[in-house]
Design an enzyme around this catalytic site. Structure first.
Site, PDB file in Angstrom:
ATOM      1  N   SER A 290      67.567  32.209  29.987  1.00  0.00           N
ATOM      2  CA  SER A 290      66.964  31.745  28.743  1.00  0.00           C
ATOM      3  C   SER A 290      65.630  31.078  29.040  1.00  0.00           C
ATOM      4  O   SER A 290      65.413  30.560  30.142  1.00  0.00           O
ATOM      5  CB  SER A 290      67.903  30.757  28.036  1.00  0.00           C
ATOM      6  OG  SER A 290      67.451  30.484  26.722  1.00  0.00           O
ATOM      7  N   ASP A 291      64.748  31.116  28.061  1.00  0.00           N
ATOM      8  CA  ASP A 291      63.469  30.439  28.204  1.00  0.00           C
ATOM      9  C   ASP A 291      63.020  29.946  26.840  1.00  0.00           C
ATOM     10  O   ASP A 291      63.186  30.653  25.838  1.00  0.00           O
ATOM     11  CB  ASP A 291      62.413  31.378  28.792  1.00  0.00           C
ATOM     12  CG  ASP A 291      61.166  30.626  29.199  1.00  0.00           C
ATOM     13  OD1 ASP A 291      61.200  29.949  30.250  1.00  0.00           O
ATOM     14  OD2 ASP A 291      60.157  30.681  28.470  1.00  0.00           O
ATOM     15  N   THR A 292      62.464  28.744  26.804  1.00  0.00           N
ATOM     16  CA  THR A 292      62.013  28.136  25.557  1.00  0.00           C
ATOM     17  C   THR A 292      60.543  27.755  25.663  1.00  0.00           C
ATOM     18  O   THR A 292      60.125  27.168  26.665  1.00  0.00           O
ATOM     19  CB  THR A 292      62.838  26.876  25.231  1.00  0.00           C
ATOM     20  OG1 THR A 292      64.212  27.238  25.093  1.00  0.00           O
ATOM     21  CG2 THR A 292      62.363  26.233  23.930  1.00  0.00           C
TER      22      THR A 292
END
Length: 202
Positions: free
Chosen positions: A75-77
């Protein structure tokens, strides 16, 4: 072994984020933590959404190659305002600058999530609009002094002290925290698994 006994699905979280660990634990998915070592820099000309999704896919795919038996979650934000990506602040001064830019304005949080096993990788991106209330310089500095902003995209965390500076959100709260759980379950189904409210079944 009893014929009805199911072998637990091995899940690896390709992130050291404590928020993502908490969210997986919240929905009952036991997992290992093995942060992926990838280059997270923005490619020349790369737009925010493709950048975010590429990083999530790279994290999941990289570890899936090493652990083909496991379901790997990446995941990446990122926080985007005026077309610019705000990543994690370099230092306290950078955090203050980011928060001054966000103060009293709306920005977009993009969180990409990817699931991978062996040679398959599926991914999606959740977009959430977030409105900050207007903040004084004194309030911003006091928040930065808590240390909370230093490891977070956009220099704030909605689940901590930062909850007091967010006026409203339009979208998935968990995506702002760093892991869109609804999208994650959908991707796991696409990979051939079923979320059974506390477990993952093949």
């Amino acid at each position: 072994m009893n014929a009805t006994t199911k072998t637990p699905v091995r899940i690896i979280l390709a992130s050291q984020s404590p928020r993502r660990r908490e969210l997986l634990a919240q929905i009952g998915l036991a997992h290992e933590v093995r942060p992926a070592d990838i280059d997270e820099s923005v490619h020349p000309g790369e737009e925010p959404v493709p950048h975010c999704e590429r990083l999530a896919r790279d994290k999941a795919h990289t570890l899936a190659l090493v652990h083909p038996d496991a379901v790997v979650i990446g995941s990446d934000t990122i926080v985007v305002i005026d077309g610019a990506i705000l990543g994690k602040p370099r230092d306290a001064a950078d955090a203050v600058t980011m928060l001054e830019r966000l103060s009293g304005r709306e920005h977009t949080v993009y969180t990409a999530v990817a699931v991978a096993q062996g040679g398959r990788t599926l991914s999606a991106v959740e977009a959430v609009r977030v409105q900050f209330r207007a903040l004084t310089r004194e309030q911003i500095e006091a928040y930065v002094n808590t240390g909370e902003p230093m490891d977070k995209a956009g220099a704030y965390g909605i689940q901590g002290f930062g909850a007091t500076i967010v006026q409203r959100i339009d979208g998935d709260y968990f995506a702002v925290m760093g892991l869109p759980l609804g999208k994650l379950v959908e991707l796991l189904v696409g990979l051939g698994y079923q979320y059974a409210f506390g477990a993952l079944n093949a």
